[in-house]
Each structure stands twice: as structure tokens, then as C-alpha cells.
Design a protein around this motif. Structure first.
Motif, PDB file in Angstrom:
ATOM      1  N   ASN A 142       0.817  -1.221   0.000  1.00  0.00           N
ATOM      2  CA  ASN A 142       0.000   0.000   0.000  1.00  0.00           C
ATOM      3  C   ASN A 142       0.846   1.265   0.000  1.00  0.00           C
ATOM      4  O   ASN A 142       0.548   2.231   0.677  1.00  0.00           O
ATOM      5  CB  ASN A 142      -0.933   0.007   1.211  1.00  0.00           C
ATOM      6  CG  ASN A 142      -0.169   0.033   2.528  1.00  0.00           C
ATOM      7  OD1 ASN A 142       0.998  -0.350   2.594  1.00  0.00           O
ATOM      8  ND2 ASN A 142      -0.825   0.487   3.583  1.00  0.00           N
ATOM      9  N   GLN A 143       1.925   1.268  -0.790  1.00  0.00           N
ATOM     10  CA  GLN A 143       2.848   2.400  -0.781  1.00  0.00           C
ATOM     11  C   GLN A 143       2.881   3.166  -2.097  1.00  0.00           C
ATOM     12  O   GLN A 143       3.784   3.966  -2.322  1.00  0.00           O
ATOM     13  CB  GLN A 143       4.267   1.906  -0.435  1.00  0.00           C
ATOM     14  CG  GLN A 143       4.360   1.280   0.947  1.00  0.00           C
ATOM     15  CD  GLN A 143       5.734   0.708   1.262  1.00  0.00           C
ATOM     16  OE1 GLN A 143       5.885  -0.188   2.096  1.00  0.00           O
ATOM     17  NE2 GLN A 143       6.762   1.208   0.596  1.00  0.00           N
ATOM     18  N   CYS A 144       1.902   2.941  -2.979  1.00  0.00           N
ATOM     19  CA  CYS A 144       1.916   3.571  -4.304  1.00  0.00           C
ATOM     20  C   CYS A 144       0.706   4.491  -4.468  1.00  0.00           C
ATOM     21  O   CYS A 144      -0.373   4.045  -4.879  1.00  0.00           O
ATOM     22  CB  CYS A 144       1.916   2.497  -5.394  1.00  0.00           C
ATOM     23  SG  CYS A 144       1.840   3.152  -7.080  1.00  0.00           S
ATOM     24  N   PRO A 145       0.854   5.796  -4.177  1.00  0.00           N
ATOM     25  CA  PRO A 145      -0.278   6.717  -4.339  1.00  0.00           C
ATOM     26  C   PRO A 145      -0.830   6.802  -5.765  1.00  0.00           C
ATOM     27  O   PRO A 145      -2.055   6.828  -5.940  1.00  0.00           O
ATOM     28  CB  PRO A 145       0.289   8.057  -3.863  1.00  0.00           C
ATOM     29  CG  PRO A 145       1.371   7.684  -2.903  1.00  0.00           C
ATOM     30  CD  PRO A 145       1.984   6.443  -3.490  1.00  0.00           C
ATOM     31  N   PRO A 146       0.013   6.848  -6.814  1.00  0.00           N
ATOM     32  CA  PRO A 146      -0.563   6.926  -8.163  1.00  0.00           C
ATOM     33  C   PRO A 146      -1.416   5.710  -8.517  1.00  0.00           C
ATOM     34  O   PRO A 146      -2.421   5.831  -9.221  1.00  0.00           O
ATOM     35  CB  PRO A 146       0.669   7.023  -9.070  1.00  0.00           C
ATOM     36  CG  PRO A 146       1.730   7.594  -8.205  1.00  0.00           C
ATOM     37  CD  PRO A 146       1.485   7.000  -6.854  1.00  0.00           C
ATOM     38  N   CYS A 201       4.998  12.123 -20.424  1.00  0.00           N
ATOM     39  CA  CYS A 201       5.148  12.572 -19.039  1.00  0.00           C
ATOM     40  C   CYS A 201       4.269  11.722 -18.123  1.00  0.00           C
ATOM     41  O   CYS A 201       3.071  11.568 -18.360  1.00  0.00           O
ATOM     42  CB  CYS A 201       4.769  14.048 -18.920  1.00  0.00           C
ATOM     43  SG  CYS A 201       4.846  14.693 -17.231  1.00  0.00           S
ATOM     44  N   THR A 202       4.859  11.183 -17.064  1.00  0.00           N
ATOM     45  CA  THR A 202       4.108  10.347 -16.124  1.00  0.00           C
ATOM     46  C   THR A 202       3.546  11.144 -14.952  1.00  0.00           C
ATOM     47  O   THR A 202       2.851  10.589 -14.101  1.00  0.00           O
ATOM     48  CB  THR A 202       5.004   9.227 -15.563  1.00  0.00           C
ATOM     49  OG1 THR A 202       6.057   9.820 -14.783  1.00  0.00           O
ATOM     50  CG2 THR A 202       5.608   8.391 -16.683  1.00  0.00           C
ATOM     51  N   GLY A 203       3.889  12.434 -14.877  1.00  0.00           N
ATOM     52  CA  GLY A 203       3.409  13.247 -13.763  1.00  0.00           C
ATOM     53  C   GLY A 203       4.115  12.955 -12.457  1.00  0.00           C
ATOM     54  O   GLY A 203       3.538  13.119 -11.381  1.00  0.00           O
ATOM     55  N   PRO A 245      -5.182  13.525  -8.774  1.00  0.00           N
ATOM     56  CA  PRO A 245      -5.323  13.337 -10.221  1.00  0.00           C
ATOM     57  C   PRO A 245      -3.958  13.409 -10.908  1.00  0.00           C
ATOM     58  O   PRO A 245      -3.044  14.095 -10.432  1.00  0.00           O
ATOM     59  CB  PRO A 245      -6.220  14.506 -10.649  1.00  0.00           C
ATOM     60  CG  PRO A 245      -6.884  14.973  -9.394  1.00  0.00           C
ATOM     61  CD  PRO A 245      -5.930  14.696  -8.283  1.00  0.00           C
ATOM     62  N   LYS A 246      -3.830  12.717 -12.008  1.00  0.00           N
ATOM     63  CA  LYS A 246      -2.576  12.752 -12.754  1.00  0.00           C
ATOM     64  C   LYS A 246      -2.327  14.162 -13.284  1.00  0.00           C
ATOM     65  O   LYS A 246      -3.250  14.847 -13.725  1.00  0.00           O
ATOM     66  CB  LYS A 246      -2.612  11.763 -13.918  1.00  0.00           C
ATOM     67  CG  LYS A 246      -1.282  11.676 -14.666  1.00  0.00           C
ATOM     68  CD  LYS A 246      -1.392  10.868 -15.938  1.00  0.00           C
ATOM     69  CE  LYS A 246      -0.087  10.929 -16.718  1.00  0.00           C
ATOM     70  NZ  LYS A 246      -0.187  10.320 -18.049  1.00  0.00           N
ATOM     71  N   LEU A 266       2.676  22.432 -12.958  1.00  0.00           N
ATOM     72  CA  LEU A 266       1.930  21.189 -13.117  1.00  0.00           C
ATOM     73  C   LEU A 266       0.485  21.512 -13.460  1.00  0.00           C
ATOM     74  O   LEU A 266      -0.150  22.321 -12.783  1.00  0.00           O
ATOM     75  CB  LEU A 266       2.001  20.354 -11.832  1.00  0.00           C
ATOM     76  CG  LEU A 266       3.405  19.943 -11.384  1.00  0.00           C
ATOM     77  CD1 LEU A 266       3.354  19.303 -10.002  1.00  0.00           C
ATOM     78  CD2 LEU A 266       4.039  18.988 -12.385  1.00  0.00           C
ATOM     79  N   VAL A 267      -0.008  20.890 -14.511  1.00  0.00           N
ATOM     80  CA  VAL A 267      -1.386  21.115 -14.949  1.00  0.00           C
ATOM     81  C   VAL A 267      -2.085  19.763 -15.036  1.00  0.00           C
ATOM     82  O   VAL A 267      -1.430  18.718 -15.138  1.00  0.00           O
ATOM     83  CB  VAL A 267      -1.427  21.830 -16.319  1.00  0.00           C
ATOM     84  CG1 VAL A 267      -0.725  23.175 -16.239  1.00  0.00           C
ATOM     85  CG2 VAL A 267      -0.793  20.960 -17.406  1.00  0.00           C
TER      86      VAL A 267
END
Length: 248
Positions: free
Chosen positions: A73-77, A147-149, A106-107, A164-165
């Protein structure tokens, strides 16, 4: 040997046996995780390479999960989608995202204010998937689709010209991934790009190391030549002095 409930073994030796066993167990190397298992886990990560999981890349996080050194449970994206997939694969129960690793957002997409860019290349070095292009002291730009953000380019920019948009939704004509914000091609390409960048950086480091070794060898050779020249000069001087003394 024991008799009448008494141990004939000296107390010091008896006490040292558990410590010895514990020490031996600590020095036994643990088996490396199965590479195929790491690959399977890596495919369940969104490949943002954002480091929020606490590891430098998604692959390292996958390796840590496979080794039992990291939780699922360590991956926010990836959020609940990734946690659910990892829980199913590893057999662990699902759990909420660890807030220490971040929150679900959101990404986003990195955008460079090109007139303000000084071409320092720091963002290019920070980008894990090589989606920023530009030459030194020349304007840089972000390849939007790649771009992966990850946001890693933002803190290194000395002129604060990166913003960042919200990222556009993936092309509906492309095969989707398990994450709505990424197409299948985007996740695969991100994984491929980070592997290529790591390979290129390793080659560059090997070349630099070879140059450093060659430089040290040249210095050592020069020092040896100078030392030999000094010895020859001293010997010649001594012989000349002896010759002068004999001629007197």
C-alpha cells in the motif's frame, strides 16, 4: 553430559551457543527474489517512477515487495487499483493507502515556461523517463504524451519555470491499462524508457570510470618517470663528485 539435573558444561560455553547460532543465522544470505515474480509485480505498478513509495523506481519497489521488505500500500498513483491487484497476487489482505507515502491525486503534466528556461538540464537529469528534451543553455520542453506526472522535475528547477497542470485523458482509441489515467502503451513505454535511461547512465559511468583510471595511470607513470630521472641525476652527480675527487 548431565547427571542428577546438573550440567557438566561450563556456563560460559552454554550461554555462548545461542549467541553463536544467532550470529550464524544473521550471516546466512537470504535467497534473491524470483525475477519472474518481480516482473509480475512490476506490471501491477503504474510506472510513474515518482519515488513516493520510498524507492527510486517502480522496479525497486516491486523487488522489495517480492522480498517481503515493502508493503503493498505504498503507491499513491496506483492507489486502490494497485493495492487490490497486489493483494490478489501476493495473497495479502487489501489495506488503505499508507498516508506516509502520500495521498491520491489526479494525474498531472509538467509544463515548462519556455521563455523562462535557462537550459540548465537539471530537469532532464531528474526526469526518470526521458520525456524532457533540450540542449544545454537552450530551451527545454516536455513531451506531453510521455510525461508520467512524477513531479521530480519541479524541485530541481532553479528558475521555477515548471508548473503542473491536469493531464489530459488517454486517447480512447488506445488499449486501456488498469489505471484510467494511463493507456497501456504509456505504462509500457515508461517502463522501457526508464530501463533505457538506466542502461545509458551505466554506460556513461563506465566511460567516466575508465577515463579516471586512465588519468590516474598517466599520473602514476609520470611520477615514476620523474622519480627515476631524479635517481639518475643524483647518481650522475655522485659519480661526477667521485671523479672530481680522484683527479685532485
Amino acid at each position: 553430559m548431565q547427571g542428577n539435573g546438573l550440567s557438566l558444561r561450563p556456563p560460559g560455553i552454554q550461554a555462548s551457543i545461542p549467541r553463536c547460532l544467532a550470529s550464524c543465522l544473521q550471516t546466512i544470505p537470504l535467497p534473491s527474489p524470483d525475477p519472474h515474480r518481480i516482473d509480475r509485480i512490476d506490471q501491477l505498478l503504474p510506472q510513474t517512477q515518482c519515488t513516493q513509495c520510498g524507492y527510486p523506481r517502480c522496479r525497486e519497489y516491486a523487488t522489495a515487495i517480492a522480498a517481503g521488505e515493502a508493503d503493498i500500500n505504498q503507491c499513491p498513483p496506483g492507489a486502490d487499483i494497485t493495492i487490490g491487484a497486489l493483494a490478489k497476487f501476493t495473497g495479502k489482505p487489501p489495506k488503505p493507502l499508507n498516508p506516509e507515502n502520500g495521498v491520491v491525486e489526479p494525474k498531472v503534466l509538467a509544463v515548462i515556461d519556455e521563455p523562462a528556461c535557462i537550459g540548465c538540464k537539471l530537469c532532464i537529469k531528474a526526469c526518470p523517463v526521458d520525456c524532457i528534451v533540450g540542449a544545454e543553455k537552450r530551451m527545454h520542453t516536455v513531451i506531453e504524451r510521455e510525461c508520467t506526472g512524477c513531479k521530480l522535475c519541479v524541485p530541481v528547477c532553479p528558475t521555477d519555470c515548471i508548473s503542473l497542470v491536469p493531464a489530459p485523458a488517454p486517447d480512447s482509441a488506445e488499449p486501456p491499462s488498469r489505471w484510467p489515467a494511463f493507456s497501456l502503451d504509456q505504462t509500457r513505454k515508461a517502463r522501457r524508457m526508464v530501463e533505457q535511461k538506466l542502461a545509458r547512465e551505466a554506460e556513461e559511468e563506465d566511460r567516466k570510470q575508465a577515463k579516471r583510471i586512465d588519468h590516474r595511470r598517466r599520473i602514476m607513470k609520470r611520477e615514476i618517470e620523474l622519480a627515476l630521472a631524479r635517481k639518475r641525476s643524483e647518481r650522475k652527480k655522485k659519480l661526477d663528485q667521485q671523479k672530481t675527487a680522484r683527479n685532485r
